[in-house]
Design an enzyme around this catalytic site. Structure first.
Site, mmCIF file in Angstrom:
data_model
loop_
_atom_site.group_PDB
_atom_site.id
_atom_site.type_symbol
_atom_site.label_atom_id
_atom_site.label_comp_id
_atom_site.label_asym_id
_atom_site.label_seq_id
_atom_site.Cartn_x
_atom_site.Cartn_y
_atom_site.Cartn_z
ATOM 1 N N ASP A 33 0.871 -1.186 0.000
ATOM 2 C CA ASP A 33 0.000 0.000 0.000
ATOM 3 C C ASP A 33 0.905 1.233 0.000
ATOM 4 O O ASP A 33 1.778 1.373 0.867
ATOM 5 C CB ASP A 33 -0.873 -0.041 1.260
ATOM 6 C CG ASP A 33 -1.846 1.122 1.347
ATOM 7 O OD1 ASP A 33 -2.851 0.972 2.043
ATOM 8 O OD2 ASP A 33 -1.576 2.200 0.745
ATOM 9 N N GLU A 83 30.010 5.533 4.082
ATOM 10 C CA GLU A 83 29.776 4.133 4.459
ATOM 11 C C GLU A 83 30.036 3.259 3.259
ATOM 12 O O GLU A 83 30.412 2.107 3.391
ATOM 13 C CB GLU A 83 28.327 3.963 4.950
ATOM 14 C CG GLU A 83 27.982 2.572 5.473
ATOM 15 C CD GLU A 83 27.533 1.577 4.385
ATOM 16 O OE1 GLU A 83 27.345 0.408 4.714
ATOM 17 O OE2 GLU A 83 27.394 1.957 3.204
ATOM 18 N N CYS A 115 26.476 6.121 9.279
ATOM 19 C CA CYS A 115 25.953 7.425 8.841
ATOM 20 C C CYS A 115 26.517 8.588 9.651
ATOM 21 O O CYS A 115 26.210 9.750 9.365
ATOM 22 C CB CYS A 115 24.427 7.424 8.927
ATOM 23 S SG CYS A 115 23.683 6.072 8.030
ATOM 24 N N THR A 156 14.023 2.258 1.697
ATOM 25 C CA THR A 156 14.729 3.373 2.348
ATOM 26 C C THR A 156 16.106 3.618 1.705
ATOM 27 O O THR A 156 16.977 4.231 2.310
ATOM 28 C CB THR A 156 14.902 3.124 3.866
ATOM 29 O OG1 THR A 156 15.714 1.967 4.066
ATOM 30 C CG2 THR A 156 13.569 2.931 4.550
ATOM 31 N N HIS A 237 19.388 13.074 11.654
ATOM 32 C CA HIS A 237 19.722 12.086 10.631
ATOM 33 C C HIS A 237 18.408 11.426 10.181
ATOM 34 O O HIS A 237 17.579 11.056 11.010
ATOM 35 C CB HIS A 237 20.679 11.040 11.222
ATOM 36 C CG HIS A 237 20.826 9.832 10.351
ATOM 37 N ND1 HIS A 237 21.192 9.925 9.027
ATOM 38 C CD2 HIS A 237 20.637 8.505 10.601
ATOM 39 C CE1 HIS A 237 21.231 8.711 8.509
ATOM 40 N NE2 HIS A 237 20.887 7.834 9.431
ATOM 41 N N LYS A 246 9.930 10.680 14.801
ATOM 42 C CA LYS A 246 10.032 9.773 15.962
ATOM 43 C C LYS A 246 11.079 10.296 16.943
ATOM 44 O O LYS A 246 10.888 10.293 18.153
ATOM 45 C CB LYS A 246 10.462 8.365 15.504
ATOM 46 C CG LYS A 246 9.401 7.525 14.814
ATOM 47 C CD LYS A 246 10.045 6.179 14.438
ATOM 48 C CE LYS A 246 9.205 5.351 13.479
ATOM 49 N NZ LYS A 246 8.048 4.725 14.089
ATOM 50 N N ASN A 280 17.666 7.671 1.724
ATOM 51 C CA ASN A 280 18.762 7.693 2.695
ATOM 52 C C ASN A 280 20.084 7.953 1.983
ATOM 53 O O ASN A 280 20.430 7.279 1.017
ATOM 54 C CB ASN A 280 18.820 6.354 3.448
ATOM 55 C CG ASN A 280 19.676 6.436 4.704
ATOM 56 O OD1 ASN A 280 20.313 7.465 4.974
ATOM 57 N ND2 ASN A 280 19.704 5.366 5.476
ATOM 58 N N SER A 312 24.676 3.943 12.832
ATOM 59 C CA SER A 312 24.432 2.617 13.416
ATOM 60 C C SER A 312 25.728 1.958 13.848
ATOM 61 O O SER A 312 26.784 2.196 13.279
ATOM 62 C CB SER A 312 23.738 1.726 12.384
ATOM 63 O OG SER A 312 22.423 2.155 12.182
HETATM 64 N N1 COA Z 1 -0.417 3.560 5.580
HETATM 65 C C1 COA Z 1 0.248 4.349 6.470
HETATM 66 N N2 COA Z 1 1.220 3.868 7.291
HETATM 67 C C2 COA Z 1 1.531 2.559 7.207
HETATM 68 C C3 COA Z 1 0.877 1.696 6.311
HETATM 69 C C4 COA Z 1 -0.159 2.248 5.469
HETATM 70 N N3 COA Z 1 -0.793 1.500 4.590
HETATM 71 N N4 COA Z 1 1.411 0.470 6.452
HETATM 72 C C5 COA Z 1 2.362 0.553 7.412
HETATM 73 N N5 COA Z 1 2.439 1.824 7.872
HETATM 74 C C6 COA Z 1 3.344 2.375 8.869
HETATM 75 C C7 COA Z 1 3.577 1.481 10.067
HETATM 76 O O1 COA Z 1 2.539 1.632 11.025
HETATM 77 C C8 COA Z 1 4.916 1.960 10.545
HETATM 78 O O2 COA Z 1 4.767 3.168 11.239
HETATM 79 P P1 COA Z 1 5.351 3.338 12.744
HETATM 80 O O3 COA Z 1 6.812 3.019 12.668
HETATM 81 O O4 COA Z 1 5.092 4.775 13.044
HETATM 82 O O5 COA Z 1 4.605 2.367 13.569
HETATM 83 C C9 COA Z 1 5.652 2.297 9.245
HETATM 84 O O6 COA Z 1 4.625 2.438 8.254
HETATM 85 C C10 COA Z 1 6.629 1.228 8.799
HETATM 86 O O7 COA Z 1 5.966 -0.002 8.824
HETATM 87 P P2 COA Z 1 6.716 -1.319 9.305
HETATM 88 O O8 COA Z 1 5.755 -2.447 9.283
HETATM 89 O O9 COA Z 1 7.473 -1.061 10.580
HETATM 90 O O10 COA Z 1 7.748 -1.443 8.077
HETATM 91 P P3 COA Z 1 8.949 -2.412 7.814
HETATM 92 O O11 COA Z 1 8.849 -3.688 8.572
HETATM 93 O O12 COA Z 1 8.996 -2.530 6.330
HETATM 94 O O13 COA Z 1 10.232 -1.652 8.380
HETATM 95 C C11 COA Z 1 11.956 -0.021 8.390
HETATM 96 C C12 COA Z 1 10.469 -0.273 8.200
HETATM 97 C C13 COA Z 1 12.223 1.475 8.333
HETATM 98 C C14 COA Z 1 12.409 -0.569 9.736
HETATM 99 C C15 COA Z 1 12.717 -0.728 7.222
HETATM 100 O O14 COA Z 1 12.424 -0.070 6.024
HETATM 101 C C16 COA Z 1 14.208 -0.779 7.403
HETATM 102 O O15 COA Z 1 14.721 -1.738 7.962
HETATM 103 N N6 COA Z 1 14.949 0.250 6.895
HETATM 104 C C17 COA Z 1 16.382 0.293 6.969
HETATM 105 C C18 COA Z 1 16.917 0.641 8.350
HETATM 106 C C19 COA Z 1 16.656 1.997 8.821
HETATM 107 O O16 COA Z 1 16.362 2.861 8.025
HETATM 108 N N7 COA Z 1 16.818 2.196 10.128
HETATM 109 C C20 COA Z 1 16.593 3.461 10.760
HETATM 110 C C21 COA Z 1 17.553 3.824 11.853
HETATM 111 S S1 COA Z 1 19.199 4.172 11.295
#
Ligand code: COA
Length: 398
Positions: A33, A83, A115, A156, A237, A246, A280, A312
């Protein structure tokens, strides 16, 4: 002495890639979605490097306008933070030094800590300028963020470079003394030498980032930093732009404030304008947030910006900068918007093909398809050596 004039970011320029993949194309391919991308993680599109682009071509493209405007006479150090290094031994900065025709009397070095590296580079640069205020340091943060296809991290990805000229009496942002530091040995994101793509525990990385927000803030206040109310803006970042929201919410709660979502959106929104469409860019990300803030906001003269740099693994730093009156005359807003708008959309199949390209390791002669229209390109690899070229027609705006 530099006490009165201060040291900080004198000029800042960024560059990104030839191609862009809209998240709608990724969502259509994998059935996600689109709300998850646009709202959930706060990403609209990602920059995708052409076959003949990498951290060197982006770094040189970002830095060239600084040299065109200020010359290289005062630059005696280039610090390249990344990185996504291209060589275990040779600094990517040496290639940039050559492409830009910088003087031989220069020290060039590469820094790494996921990063966070560019913030270490900025702090080291300030130390060098403090020792000799006549010198300037060219700091380059350049990264290609690459995760496995069909993994949660894929949405990302992104790529960009930021170049900053650090010196005394800066025109943009004076960096203040106290820094809040935090290091914790955590495996939230890492990339062993044998891998092109990063390994990540996404939820762990979010938790580790938020712990680092607390840790750096606690140390920052203990070091005599400003109070929370003393800041006019915050640059975080942004591995994905929702992370900044967040982090800011977390910091507000940690400082005992009641969180108001509209207020958080007002505080963070402008800093996400570039990261939201670039994706990113690892080391460059927090400075892309700064570029967006300066380019998008009303006059910020005299206001303090809080910076939260997270890498990280993990190392983080919270520090402050004061926006220098008159800074708007020195911004590169038009060039920054052009860098984003000039990208050519690539379809999902084209993106996947680029993602699957690997660096030939046989020592043979390999020319790279000429895809980028930017001023610098990776022309090929011969005898394990990367060959870069500067296009004679490549235009650099001062
Ligand atoms: N509409 C609106 N929001 C939605 C949605 C929809 N249809 N479906 C999911 N979401 C929201 C979730 O509720 C969640 O929000 P929240 O974090 O505020 O609860 C968000 O979208 C992400 O969903 P999630 O199920 O957690 O996604 P994911 O398992 O694919 O993981 C990351 C997301 C960012 C952890 C993943 O992309 C990742 O590992 N990225 C690389 C690492 C990274 O960037 N780390 C950050 C710190 S350096």
């Amino acid at each position: 002495m530099t006490g009165d004039i201060g040291i900080g970011i004198h000029d800042l320029s960024f560059a990104t890639t030839e191609f862009v993949l809209p998240h709608t194309a990724l969502a259509e391919y994998n059935g996600t979605d689109i709300g998850k991308y646009h709202v959930g993680i706060g990403q609209q599109s990602m920059s995708v490097p052409a076959a003949d682009e990498d951290i060197v071509t982006m770094g040189a493209t970002a830095a060239a306008p600084l040299i065109a405007r200020h010359g290289a006479d005062r630059i005696r150090t280039v610090v390249f933070a990344t990185e996504s290094s291209i060589d275990q031994a040779k600094s990517a900065g040496v290639y940039v030094h050559s492409l830009l025709g910088l003087p031989p009397a220069t020290r060039v070095v590469e820094l790494k800590q996921a990063c966070y590296g560019a913030t270490a580079a900025l702090q080291f640069a300030i130390g060098l300028v403090h020792r000799d205020p006549a010198q300037q340091v060219l700091v380059i943060a350049s990264d290609v963020s690459k995760y496995d296809l069909d993994s949660p991290g894929e949405a990302t990805q992104g790529a960009a470079a930021v170049a900053m000229l650090v010196g005394a009496d800066p025109a943009l942002v004076r960096i203040e003394g106290p820094s809040g530091l935090f290091t914790a040995d955590v495996m939230d994101f890492w990339r062993p030498n044998y891998r092109d793509t990063a390994l990540v525990d996404g939820q762990e990385s979010i938790t580790a980032y938020l712990q680092a927000v607390e840790g750096t803030w606690k140390d920052y206040t203990e070091q005599g930093g400003r109070s929370f109310d003393g800041f006019g803006a915050f640059c975080y970042h942004q591995p994905f732009t929702k992370m900044a929201y967040k982090a800011h919410r977390h910091l507000l709660n940690f400082c005992g404030y009641v969180t108001d979502e509209a207020q958080i959106a007002r505080a963070i929104g402008r800093t996400t304008a570039y990261n939201r469409v670039v994706g990113n860019s690892y080391t460059a990300s927090v400075y892309l947030a700064l570029a967006a803030l300066l380019d998008e906001a009303e006059d910020l003269s005299g206001q303090s910006i809080g910076f939260l740099s997270y890498g990280s693994g993990s190392v983080a730093e919270f520090f402050a900068g004061t926006v220098v009156p008159g800074y708007r005359e020195h911004l590169r807003t038009e060039a920054h918007r052009e860098a984003i708008e000039r990208r050519r959309p690539v379809d999902y199949a084209g993106y996947r093909e680029l993602h699957e390209r690997t660096c030939p390791a046989d020592g043979g002669e390999h020319s790279t398809p000429a895809q980028t229209t930017g001023p610098f390109r990776l022309a090929g690899i011969r005898d394990h050596k990367r060959i870069y070229e500067r296009r004679p027609e490549g235009r650099t705006v001062a």
